[in-house]
Design a protein around this motif. Structure first.
Motif, short mmCIF file in Angstrom:
data_model
loop_
_atom_site.label_atom_id
_atom_site.label_comp_id
_atom_site.label_asym_id
_atom_site.label_seq_id
_atom_site.Cartn_x
_atom_site.Cartn_y
_atom_site.Cartn_z
N MET A 1 0.85 -1.20 0.00
CA MET A 1 0.00 0.00 0.00
C MET A 1 0.88 1.25 0.00
O MET A 1 1.77 1.38 0.83
CB MET A 1 -0.91 0.01 1.23
CG MET A 1 -1.87 1.18 1.27
SD MET A 1 -3.01 1.14 2.70
CE MET A 1 -1.83 1.48 4.02
N ASN A 2 0.64 2.15 -0.96
CA ASN A 2 1.46 3.35 -1.10
C ASN A 2 0.83 4.58 -0.47
O ASN A 2 1.35 5.68 -0.62
CB ASN A 2 1.70 3.63 -2.60
CG ASN A 2 2.51 2.52 -3.25
OD1 ASN A 2 3.42 1.97 -2.65
ND2 ASN A 2 2.17 2.19 -4.50
N TYR A 3 -0.28 4.37 0.23
CA TYR A 3 -0.98 5.51 0.83
C TYR A 3 -0.15 6.08 1.98
O TYR A 3 0.35 5.35 2.83
CB TYR A 3 -2.36 5.08 1.34
CG TYR A 3 -3.20 6.24 1.82
CD1 TYR A 3 -3.95 6.99 0.93
CD2 TYR A 3 -3.26 6.56 3.17
CE1 TYR A 3 -4.73 8.05 1.36
CE2 TYR A 3 -4.04 7.63 3.62
CZ TYR A 3 -4.77 8.37 2.71
OH TYR A 3 -5.53 9.41 3.15
N THR A 4 -0.04 7.42 2.01
CA THR A 4 0.70 8.10 3.06
C THR A 4 -0.28 8.83 3.97
O THR A 4 -1.03 9.70 3.52
CB THR A 4 1.69 9.12 2.48
OG1 THR A 4 2.60 8.44 1.60
CG2 THR A 4 2.48 9.80 3.60
N PHE A 5 -0.29 8.45 5.22
CA PHE A 5 -1.20 9.08 6.18
C PHE A 5 -0.72 10.49 6.52
O PHE A 5 0.48 10.73 6.69
CB PHE A 5 -1.32 8.25 7.45
CG PHE A 5 -2.05 6.96 7.25
CD1 PHE A 5 -3.44 6.91 7.39
CD2 PHE A 5 -1.37 5.79 6.92
CE1 PHE A 5 -4.12 5.72 7.21
CE2 PHE A 5 -2.04 4.60 6.74
CZ PHE A 5 -3.42 4.56 6.88
N ASP A 6 -1.68 11.41 6.62
CA ASP A 6 -1.34 12.79 6.97
C ASP A 6 -2.48 13.35 7.84
O ASP A 6 -3.44 13.92 7.35
CB ASP A 6 -1.17 13.64 5.71
CG ASP A 6 -0.82 15.09 6.04
OD1 ASP A 6 -0.44 15.35 7.20
OD2 ASP A 6 -0.94 15.94 5.15
N PHE A 7 -2.34 13.18 9.14
CA PHE A 7 -3.36 13.67 10.06
C PHE A 7 -3.23 15.17 10.32
O PHE A 7 -4.14 15.77 10.90
CB PHE A 7 -3.28 12.91 11.38
CG PHE A 7 -3.83 11.52 11.31
CD1 PHE A 7 -5.19 11.29 11.50
CD2 PHE A 7 -3.01 10.44 11.02
CE1 PHE A 7 -5.72 10.00 11.44
CE2 PHE A 7 -3.52 9.15 10.95
CZ PHE A 7 -4.88 8.93 11.15
N SER A 8 -2.11 15.77 9.89
CA SER A 8 -1.92 17.20 10.13
C SER A 8 -2.91 18.05 9.34
O SER A 8 -3.13 19.22 9.68
CB SER A 8 -0.48 17.60 9.77
OG SER A 8 -0.24 17.40 8.37
N SER A 9 -3.50 17.50 8.30
CA SER A 9 -4.45 18.26 7.48
C SER A 9 -5.86 18.27 8.07
O SER A 9 -6.75 18.93 7.53
CB SER A 9 -4.49 17.67 6.06
OG SER A 9 -4.95 16.33 6.09
N ILE A 10 -6.06 17.52 9.16
CA ILE A 10 -7.39 17.42 9.76
C ILE A 10 -7.58 18.53 10.77
O ILE A 10 -6.89 18.58 11.81
CB ILE A 10 -7.58 16.04 10.44
CG1 ILE A 10 -7.26 14.92 9.46
CG2 ILE A 10 -9.00 15.92 10.96
CD1 ILE A 10 -8.03 14.96 8.17
N ALA A 11 -8.49 19.45 10.48
CA ALA A 11 -8.78 20.57 11.37
C ALA A 11 -9.75 20.08 12.46
O ALA A 11 -10.85 19.62 12.17
CB ALA A 11 -9.39 21.72 10.59
N ILE A 12 -9.32 20.20 13.70
CA ILE A 12 -10.13 19.72 14.82
C ILE A 12 -11.28 20.67 15.14
O ILE A 12 -12.34 20.24 15.61
CB ILE A 12 -9.24 19.53 16.06
CG1 ILE A 12 -8.19 18.44 15.80
CG2 ILE A 12 -10.08 19.16 17.28
CD1 ILE A 12 -8.79 17.07 15.53
N GLY A 13 -11.08 21.97 14.86
CA GLY A 13 -12.10 22.96 15.20
C GLY A 13 -13.49 22.64 14.68
O GLY A 13 -14.46 22.59 15.45
N PRO A 14 -13.65 22.42 13.36
CA PRO A 14 -14.98 22.08 12.83
C PRO A 14 -15.55 20.80 13.43
O PRO A 14 -16.77 20.70 13.64
CB PRO A 14 -14.73 21.93 11.33
CG PRO A 14 -13.51 22.73 11.06
CD PRO A 14 -12.67 22.59 12.28
#
Length: 220
Positions: A1-14
């Motif tokens: 699997m070549n998918y790269t996780f990036d949780f930094s793009s998830i805005a918690i505010g909304p």
């Protein structure tokens, strides 16, 4: 699997804003379910079929149809059939609250039937009228015995509140869908959403387990 996780793009505010709406829905639905559920349980136990049967049908409707259908029906059919137009949040509260009322009524009914006969007789001997016996004897006992089921049902309605996202109420699930579309990060977004649901539900489930264990020890 070549998918790269990036949780930094998830805005918690909304998501937190959506969680606030979800908690509003849940708390209001639980108030309706806890209060109306007890009244409904008493009506279900009426010796008169003309009183009992309509409310039995009410309970069976909510127990035997999908919650998503109930939500959609309230949002689209009630305004058309009854010419009643309410705030979307209020419609969501009513749909979830009535669903919870039906399930809580069954929990209350079982608890009411479990109230010892001696307590009922004591109320009669003290000269309490039927409403006083309900208030001072049946309600406290039935509520106390129903607490684990009421809490479990409350967790269930918290989770089912995600269904209101399909009618554009900006709850946690709706904000999650919006964020996933905007960021093209559905895996990360819905993972965070799931963790938020878990973080709220898990402590309540542990309280239910604790109450049940204490009851088991007390009965041993």
């Amino acid at each position: 699997m070549n998918y790269t996780f990036d949780f930094s793009s998830i805005a918690i505010g909304p998501l937190l804003d959506g969680l606030f709406v979800t908690i509003q829905l849940t708390l209001a639905a639980n108030v309706i379910g806890i209060v109306a559920g007890f009244v409904l349980a008493l009506l279900l136990m009426s010796p008169f079929a003309i009183v009992r049967v309509p409310f039995m049908l009410f309970v069976e409707f909510f127990r035997c149809t999908p919650a998503i259908i109930q939500v959609v029906w309230f949002f689209y059919c009630v305004p058309m059939l009854l010419d009643v137009f309410l705030d979307p949040l209020m419609m969501g509260i009513l749909a979830l609250g009535l669903n919870l009322t039906a399930f809580n009524a069954e929990a209350y009914r079982a608890s009411i039937q479990g109230v010892p006969r001696e307590q009922r007789d004591a109320g009669i001997a003290l000269g309490l009228n039927p409403l006083q016996r309900i208030r001072y004897i049946i309600l406290p006992t039935a509520f106390r015995e129903s607490i684990p089921v009421l809490l479990t049902n409350g967790i269930g309605i918290f989770q089912q509140s995600a269904l209101v996202a399909i009618v554009a109420i900006q709850d946690l699930m709706y904000e999650g869908k919006t964020l996933a579309t905007a960021t093209y990060r559905p895996i990360e977004t819905f993972t965070v959403v799931a963790l938020i649901y878990f973080a709220v539900s898990f402590p309540v489930s542990q309280v239910v387990g604790l109450i049940e264990r204490r009851r088991a020890l007390a009965a041993a």
